[in-house]
Scaffold this motif. Sequence first.
Motif, PDB file in Angstrom:
ATOM      1  N   GLN A 142       0.824  -1.204   0.000  1.00  0.00           N
ATOM      2  CA  GLN A 142       0.000   0.000   0.000  1.00  0.00           C
ATOM      3  C   GLN A 142       0.858   1.254   0.000  1.00  0.00           C
ATOM      4  O   GLN A 142       0.610   2.199  -0.765  1.00  0.00           O
ATOM      5  CB  GLN A 142      -0.939  -0.002   1.206  1.00  0.00           C
ATOM      6  CG  GLN A 142      -1.864   1.212   1.252  1.00  0.00           C
ATOM      7  CD  GLN A 142      -2.894   1.109   2.363  1.00  0.00           C
ATOM      8  OE1 GLN A 142      -3.006   0.078   3.024  1.00  0.00           O
ATOM      9  NE2 GLN A 142      -3.654   2.161   2.565  1.00  0.00           N
ATOM     10  N   SER A 145       2.498   1.763  -3.399  1.00  0.00           N
ATOM     11  CA  SER A 145       1.538   2.205  -4.413  1.00  0.00           C
ATOM     12  C   SER A 145       1.190   3.675  -4.243  1.00  0.00           C
ATOM     13  O   SER A 145       0.902   4.371  -5.229  1.00  0.00           O
ATOM     14  CB  SER A 145       0.266   1.349  -4.355  1.00  0.00           C
ATOM     15  OG  SER A 145      -0.503   1.627  -3.207  1.00  0.00           O
ATOM     16  N   PRO A 149       3.626   5.406  -7.594  1.00  0.00           N
ATOM     17  CA  PRO A 149       2.782   4.594  -8.477  1.00  0.00           C
ATOM     18  C   PRO A 149       3.469   4.174  -9.770  1.00  0.00           C
ATOM     19  O   PRO A 149       2.934   3.321 -10.492  1.00  0.00           O
ATOM     20  CB  PRO A 149       1.582   5.511  -8.753  1.00  0.00           C
ATOM     21  CG  PRO A 149       2.058   6.890  -8.457  1.00  0.00           C
ATOM     22  CD  PRO A 149       3.078   6.757  -7.376  1.00  0.00           C
ATOM     23  N   HIS A 152       6.445  -0.962 -10.613  1.00  0.00           N
ATOM     24  CA  HIS A 152       5.675  -2.159 -10.945  1.00  0.00           C
ATOM     25  C   HIS A 152       5.619  -3.070  -9.723  1.00  0.00           C
ATOM     26  O   HIS A 152       6.648  -3.519  -9.230  1.00  0.00           O
ATOM     27  CB  HIS A 152       6.314  -2.887 -12.117  1.00  0.00           C
ATOM     28  CG  HIS A 152       6.195  -2.150 -13.411  1.00  0.00           C
ATOM     29  ND1 HIS A 152       6.333  -2.752 -14.636  1.00  0.00           N
ATOM     30  CD2 HIS A 152       5.915  -0.843 -13.679  1.00  0.00           C
ATOM     31  CE1 HIS A 152       6.166  -1.858 -15.603  1.00  0.00           C
ATOM     32  NE2 HIS A 152       5.924  -0.696 -15.042  1.00  0.00           N
ATOM     33  N   MET A 169      -5.645  -5.516  -7.715  1.00  0.00           N
ATOM     34  CA  MET A 169      -6.579  -4.514  -8.233  1.00  0.00           C
ATOM     35  C   MET A 169      -6.530  -3.250  -7.368  1.00  0.00           C
ATOM     36  O   MET A 169      -6.525  -2.128  -7.867  1.00  0.00           O
ATOM     37  CB  MET A 169      -7.993  -5.085  -8.263  1.00  0.00           C
ATOM     38  CG  MET A 169      -8.212  -6.244  -9.219  1.00  0.00           C
ATOM     39  SD  MET A 169      -7.907  -5.826 -10.967  1.00  0.00           S
ATOM     40  CE  MET A 169      -6.309  -6.623 -11.240  1.00  0.00           C
ATOM     41  N   GLU A 170      -6.495  -3.441  -6.050  1.00  0.00           N
ATOM     42  CA  GLU A 170      -6.511  -2.310  -5.125  1.00  0.00           C
ATOM     43  C   GLU A 170      -5.271  -1.439  -5.273  1.00  0.00           C
ATOM     44  O   GLU A 170      -5.359  -0.202  -5.237  1.00  0.00           O
ATOM     45  CB  GLU A 170      -6.619  -2.825  -3.689  1.00  0.00           C
ATOM     46  CG  GLU A 170      -6.726  -1.743  -2.647  1.00  0.00           C
ATOM     47  CD  GLU A 170      -6.932  -2.295  -1.251  1.00  0.00           C
ATOM     48  OE1 GLU A 170      -6.846  -1.508  -0.290  1.00  0.00           O
ATOM     49  OE2 GLU A 170      -7.171  -3.523  -1.111  1.00  0.00           O
ATOM     50  N   LYS A 172      -3.158  -1.460  -7.898  1.00  0.00           N
ATOM     51  CA  LYS A 172      -2.781  -1.312  -9.306  1.00  0.00           C
ATOM     52  C   LYS A 172      -1.460  -2.029  -9.610  1.00  0.00           C
ATOM     53  O   LYS A 172      -0.571  -1.500 -10.289  1.00  0.00           O
ATOM     54  CB  LYS A 172      -2.705   0.169  -9.704  1.00  0.00           C
ATOM     55  CG  LYS A 172      -4.052   0.889  -9.586  1.00  0.00           C
ATOM     56  CD  LYS A 172      -3.945   2.343 -10.004  1.00  0.00           C
ATOM     57  CE  LYS A 172      -5.310   2.996 -10.072  1.00  0.00           C
ATOM     58  NZ  LYS A 172      -6.052   2.974  -8.799  1.00  0.00           N
ATOM     59  N   LYS A 174       1.070  -4.937 -11.173  1.00  0.00           N
ATOM     60  CA  LYS A 174       1.261  -5.484 -12.510  1.00  0.00           C
ATOM     61  C   LYS A 174       1.241  -7.004 -12.517  1.00  0.00           C
ATOM     62  O   LYS A 174       1.093  -7.616 -13.575  1.00  0.00           O
ATOM     63  CB  LYS A 174       2.609  -5.017 -13.081  1.00  0.00           C
ATOM     64  CG  LYS A 174       2.762  -3.505 -13.191  1.00  0.00           C
ATOM     65  CD  LYS A 174       1.865  -2.919 -14.247  1.00  0.00           C
ATOM     66  CE  LYS A 174       2.162  -1.434 -14.432  1.00  0.00           C
ATOM     67  NZ  LYS A 174       1.237  -0.813 -15.402  1.00  0.00           N
TER      68      LYS A 174
END
Length: 228
Positions: A142, A145, A149, A152, A169-170, A172, A174
């Motif tokens: 978290q 991210s 961002p 990867h 998904m949460e 983002k 790869k």
Amino acid sequence: MAAILKIGHRGAKGHAPENTMASFAKALELGVDGIELDVHVCATGELVVIHDFTVDRVTNGTGEVHKLSLAQLKALTIERDHYIPTLDEVYDLINKRCFVNIELKGRHTAIPVSDFINTYVKEKGYEYADFLVSSFQREELQVMSEVNPNVHLGVLTQASVTQAWQWAMEFKAKAIHPHFTLLTESNVHKAQQAGLKVYTWTMNEPEDIARIKNYNVDGIISDYPELL
């Protein structure tokens, strides 16, 4: 069909002491596409490459990695003539010959690793795509991210492909990095259809490797990358 990437686990753990310069050099000699390694932050702030939270198992010393200075860690030996490297030393050795999967193993590693990556992108000609950062730890994923961002991300799991997918998904991410025993042809295909890469670990038996290759995963992490 794209080639399945050969990724050396902690270097080439089956041939040399894990996460040592010798292990990384052996992985390069074996022609890997990527190398997986583990990082912690030591007491003096440097990123060091070691798997465990303590030095007890792999070195001749004792103590928690995050409580020892770099000088104290460098004074330890691994199987007599190896030592704990810094992440900088490993990158100097690899020198863009393959990509590196940095696992955020220790707590509070996301921001120092983000800073490390930014430095290499801004000053040493790397691109963000040259780095893959993975973790089992929700908090570290978290934080990464949020603060960077561009990096990867890969979500590690030993328990649930579904959970890894949800976190991916949460945050983002790869990629997802499930243990190979969790994989089916169906869940690999579904993850890829959703735009995720699937990198699986740690596969050392030829029959397991053959089965998982039939699922067309994107990469396999092994102690013996020559088997891939």
